[in-house]
Design an enzyme around this catalytic site. Sequence first.
Site, PDB file in Angstrom:
ATOM      1  N   SER A 238       0.809  -1.222   0.000  1.00  0.00           N
ATOM      2  CA  SER A 238       0.000   0.000   0.000  1.00  0.00           C
ATOM      3  C   SER A 238       0.844   1.275   0.000  1.00  0.00           C
ATOM      4  O   SER A 238       0.354   2.330  -0.382  1.00  0.00           O
ATOM      5  CB  SER A 238      -0.925   0.009   1.221  1.00  0.00           C
ATOM      6  OG  SER A 238      -0.176  -0.160   2.405  1.00  0.00           O
TER       7      SER A 238
ATOM      8  N   ASP B 199      -3.487   8.171   7.848  1.00  0.00           N
ATOM      9  CA  ASP B 199      -4.422   7.270   8.531  1.00  0.00           C
ATOM     10  C   ASP B 199      -3.650   6.494   9.598  1.00  0.00           C
ATOM     11  O   ASP B 199      -2.605   6.962  10.053  1.00  0.00           O
ATOM     12  CB  ASP B 199      -5.154   6.371   7.513  1.00  0.00           C
ATOM     13  CG  ASP B 199      -4.216   5.432   6.757  1.00  0.00           C
ATOM     14  OD1 ASP B 199      -3.058   5.243   7.189  1.00  0.00           O
ATOM     15  OD2 ASP B 199      -4.652   4.878   5.717  1.00  0.00           O
TER      16      ASP B 199
ATOM     17  N   HIS C  68      -0.496   4.814   7.214  1.00  0.00           N
ATOM     18  CA  HIS C  68       0.109   5.367   5.993  1.00  0.00           C
ATOM     19  C   HIS C  68       0.454   6.843   6.130  1.00  0.00           C
ATOM     20  O   HIS C  68      -0.339   7.617   6.676  1.00  0.00           O
ATOM     21  CB  HIS C  68      -0.847   5.178   4.805  1.00  0.00           C
ATOM     22  CG  HIS C  68      -1.200   3.753   4.568  1.00  0.00           C
ATOM     23  ND1 HIS C  68      -2.421   3.224   4.905  1.00  0.00           N
ATOM     24  CD2 HIS C  68      -0.471   2.736   4.057  1.00  0.00           C
ATOM     25  CE1 HIS C  68      -2.436   1.938   4.588  1.00  0.00           C
ATOM     26  NE2 HIS C  68      -1.268   1.616   4.082  1.00  0.00           N
TER      27      HIS C  68
END
Length: 356
Positions: free
Chosen positions: A41, A320, A323
């Site tokens: 990610s 978040d 991340h």
Amino acid sequence: MESKLKPSALVAISVLLALSSFPNKVNAKPEVPCYFIFGDSLSDNGNNNNLETLAKVNYPPYGIDFPQGPTGRFSNGRNMQDFIVKRLGIEDYMPPFAKLGRKNISNGVNYASGSSGILDESGKHLGARIPLIQQIKNHKTIISMLTRLTRNDSTMNSLLSQCIYSVQIGSNDYLNNYFNPEFYNSSRLYTLPEYATLLVQKLSLQLKALYDHGARKFAVYGIGEIGCTPYAISVYGTNGSDCVVKLNEGATYFNDRLKPLVNQLNKNLTDAKVTYLNPSGSPAGFVTNGLCCKIGGGGGELCLRNSKPCNKPRRYVFWDGVHPAEAWNQIIAESAYSSKSPLEASPFNIQQLAEK
Ligand SMILES: *[C@@H]1O[C@H](CO)[C@@H](O)[C@H](O)[C@H]1NC(C)=O
Ligand SMILES: *[C@@H]1O[C@H](CO)[C@@H](O)[C@H](O)[C@H]1NC(C)=O
Ligand SMILES: *[C@@H]1O[C@H](CO)[C@@H](O)[C@H](O)[C@H]1NC(C)=O
Ligand SMILES: *[C@@H]1O[C@H](CO)[C@@H](O)[C@H](O)[C@H]1NC(C)=O
Ligand SMILES: *[C@@H]1O[C@H](CO)[C@@H](O)[C@H](O)[C@H]1NC(C)=O
């Protein structure tokens, strides 16, 4: 999934100076003809959007600072690879493999997939994902497409040898595998040092597979301090430390095996250049003990759909639960691209890797 909580004003100032010479690259010839992105990610730019998984972010408030809105990037704006690609003078964002459409693939492709790992099973409790081994199979598909375009094997091999291959993966083998014993048995089968050895051996095989497909310039990233992410701290607790010690220990074992692997590969694959990049930095002036959006989406670590984020994401390391926010991605990208410190880039930074 990264952070490093060691303020160092000097480093921050030199990074800012470097950033001020950021633009005026337009129309310059790119420093490499192509760039291929493998990872999770931290690098994904939309490959998970059509997969059945909790690990996708094609909804607001993701992308609020990105011109096209939510694209599947796990950030409010650009991710670290976006900044590196730009810094290399490549004009367009790398197209995600899952959505090539009529995009020009001659400059590279992004294969990265949120929640994926070096091990195929990592991340499976969140749903579908594209593990590293499959990402490399997808790269083979792209090579056949490019071969059809160039119609000349020697031109093709020369092109592939000049590209940079970015590989940043491993966090999910810890966060969404080893440290999640409810769904995975790896922590019952291996000690932390054994597990790190296993992961780095598997990664070595995958890097050699890329070499066999013509790759000669590798940018390989260590794992950041996953124990300092707000989500990890809320789930595991810190027992009085700043961060979750066990998680950072896992990352350290991994990095301590990856660095010697990079040195060995440079010795053994004499026509290849491999470099190790440290994805942690010194967030002087940033908010490190909080995050910008309201989490609870995904497996709990992602922003809630349509929730209202903080007013100033630029001030935060974390967007978040795990991340980084765009401003921090830019700082880490700049470090990978141009740092002269062997603690951050060894033996080369990305700019030097491009020149070799
Ligand atoms: C794709 O990009 C390459 C490299 O920038 C360029 O040479 C080529 O003309 C482009 N192809 C198309 C169809 O636009
Ligand atoms: C492929 O390209 C190289 C370099 O441009 C050229 O020397 C060679 O003749 C080409 N081979 C074929 C089969 O066209
Ligand atoms: C561990 O889990 C994997 C996949 O979930 C399974 O294939 C394997 O048999 C398990 N091993 C043990 C010793 O339970
Ligand atoms: C928490 O910290 C104390 C004091 O450092 C230590 O004795 C204890 O073993 C720690 N507990 C855990 C679960 O790590
Ligand atoms: C490099 O070569 C040495 C000697 O042949 C070998 O022992 C080692 O496993 C190789 N390392 C890698 C990463 O290929």
